[in-house]
Design an enzyme around this catalytic site. Structure first.
Site: not given
Length: 548
Positions: A19, A133
């Site tokens: 992304g 993350d």
């Protein structure tokens, strides 16, 4: 020639996209080294605050350079509206790929890998850096069993980008739902405890084969992180020790204050369950001849690996002095004192057999370490003897396609080659190939490189024509799978040219080296050492062609 960033980094091959942008294999033209470049798309760089956040986090991440469990950040910068980070290029497999292919891991391996992640997080948190993350796709298991954390700083940058677009106000979530802490699901600031929660979800999956919460929709997973308690992993895996089950559940506590105090504490609680107080064997891509550094290929039968570990004799409390001595051996080996480390490993083996039993993974792994250190200390002949005995034992205990067995077979072949026993090396590589192909598929990197080693060893036995035939078949596969500029492809073309000449066709060898020189010049430049070496080989075979 490939796109250049700021006149220094030449992008060679896309390694993946997400992304935020793309990851490229690149060449640092200034230092003549291969690196990984994470290039963020220009449309994601739409505010000064986002760029400033990226730069701040990159500088912080640079403080972690040198830690064994963190990918090194070499440089960062801006180019034509994009920002980029330059990192060490690491080869191995992501934990997500390993879990997808193999499912639940043996308890010692899962504890070892989670312990290494804890070590990297402890260093980061001490420097004031939170990853935000942590997920299997951001954990790379290298050839020697080292686990490295990827993408420090990138998640923070991602957060700055989305905040600059005010997306969080419309319900956008930063992170990966399966591994996201409750506070992250609520769009709150994520601290060190959030990274520990994510580690807990990964450890849960490594031990049970499934994430703690599953749902058809991402929002459903987030709701479960917020509202539901996970099923205790011991219910899914009865052989799990109670203390390890308790640790996993404490990592998954809803409130950050109820989780372990820090990553260092987590690592210490994992050590008693780890495969050994160091690195565990791991799926790997083997290196090129003559000096290997891989731990060996992965198993084709992970269920067998789990069952063997669970039924092997175990010791609830490992002997503390023995544990300390094994750690000292690891330190010696990492400092390059291979002979001393081999001697100490040899002296520990009788105690390991008494403490664990002769067929326990700890004992068998120490025997492989002894063989490896023996070869590294300059005695490949003795290493061949040790590996030959070990392969027989591992085949009996685990089976021929277990990771430990495959690793020992690989090192048996590589040490035989170093001992100039190229016939044995070629035979073992040839026997290894079908097992690797069955486990990983014919295009797996480890299969292709083993084919290269086989051709090399066959050529060194004097069967130059057979080596050429093997390379005739291999080079097109390397170009198709790895690309024409990959180091393995170029090495195979060098062997192909050389053995063509030794097989009695010097003019053809000169032609092949002429083509290879053009490639090295294009990739590295005319003055690069690889181009110079190839130019010398070209002249050699040109002279041979003129003077038969």
């Amino acid at each position: 020639m490939g796109r250049m960033l700021n006149g220094r980094y030449r992008l060679v091959e896309s390694l993946g996209a997400g992304g935020m942008g793309e990851v490229w294999r690149a060449v640092d033209e200034r230092l003549a080294r291969t690196v990984a470049v994470k290039l963020v798309r220009p449309d994601n760089v739409d505010s000064d605050e986002a760029v400033a956040r990226f730069q701040r986090e990159a500088r912080l991440t640079g403080q972690l350079s040198g830690h064994a469990n963190v990918v090194i950040l070499h440089d960062f910068g801006e180019h034509e509206g994009s920002v980029y980070a330059v990192m060490e290029l690491v080869r191995g497999r992501t934990l997500s790929a390993i879990l997808r292919d193999t499912g639940p891991q043996p308890i010692p391996r899962a504890a070892d890998w989670a312990g290494q992640v804890s070590s990297g997080l402890a260093a980061a948190h001490a420097a004031g850096i939170v990853h935000r993350d942590i997920k299997p796709a951001n954990l790379m298991v290298l050839d020697d069993g080292t686990v490295k954390i990827l993408d420090f700083g990138i998640a923070g940058f991602h957060q700055a980008v989305t905040q600059s677009r005010r997306l969080t106000q419309t319900g956008a979530i930063i992170g990966t739902p399966l591994y996201m802490s409750p506070e992250q699901a609520r769009c709150e600031n994520v601290g060190a405890a959030g990274d520990l929660y994510s580690l807990g979800t990964i450890l849960y999956q490594m031990l049970t084969g499934r994430a703690p919460f599953r749902h058809d929709e991402p929002l459903g997973v987030l709701r479960m992180h917020l509202m539901e308690h996970p099923r205790p992993p011991r219910e899914l895996r009865p052989d799990l020790p109670a203390d390890l089950d308790s640790l996993v559940l404490s990592l998954l506590a809803k409130a950050p204050t109820d989780r372990p105090g820090n990553a260092r504490t987590v690592r210490e609680r994992l050590l008693p369950f780890a495969a050994r107080p160091g690195r565990a064997p791991a799926p790997s891509d083997a290196p090129g001849p003559p000096e290997p550094n891989a731990a060996g290929p992965d198993s084709a039968n992970p269920a067998q690996a789990t069952t063997r570990t669970a039924t092997s004799p175990t010791v609830a409390e490992p002997h503390r002095d023995l544990e300390r001595r094994l750690r000292e051996i690891e330190d010696l080996a990492e400092e390059g004192h291979f002979a001393a480390a081999a001697q100490r490993t040899r002296s520990c083996l009788p105690e390991l057999e008494r403490a664990y039993g002769p067929e326990h993974p700890e004992t068998l792994r120490a025997r492989r370490k002894l063989a490896y250190l023996t070869g590294k200390s300059g005695d490949p002949e003795r290493a061949v003897v040790l590996y030959r005995e070990l392969v027989t034992e591992l085949d009996r205990v685990y089976g021929r396609r277990h990771p430990e067995t495959l690793a020992a077979r690989y090192y048996l072949a590589s040490n035989a080659g170093r001992a100039q026993d190229h016939t044995t090396a070629a035979r073992v590589h040839a026997e290894l190939l079908p097992d690797l192909a069955a486990a990983h598929g014919p295009d797996a990197h480890r299969v292709l490189t083993t084919r290269l080693y086989l051709a090399f060893e066959v050529g060194e036995t004097g069967e130059h024509g057979r080596a050429v035939a093997l390379l005739d078949a291999l080079v097109p596969d390397l170009v198709r799978v790895l690309g024409p500029d990959h180091g393995t492809t170029l090495r195979a073309r060098h062997y192909h040219a050389a053995y063509t000449g030794y097989a009695g066709a010097p003019a053809d060898a000169a032609r092949l080296y002429h083509q290879l020189l053009a490639e090295h010049t294009r990739i590295h430049g005319a003055g690069h050492s690889e181009a110079a070496r190839t130019r010398a080989r070209l002249r050699h075979w040109q002279d041979r062609a003129r003077c038969p």
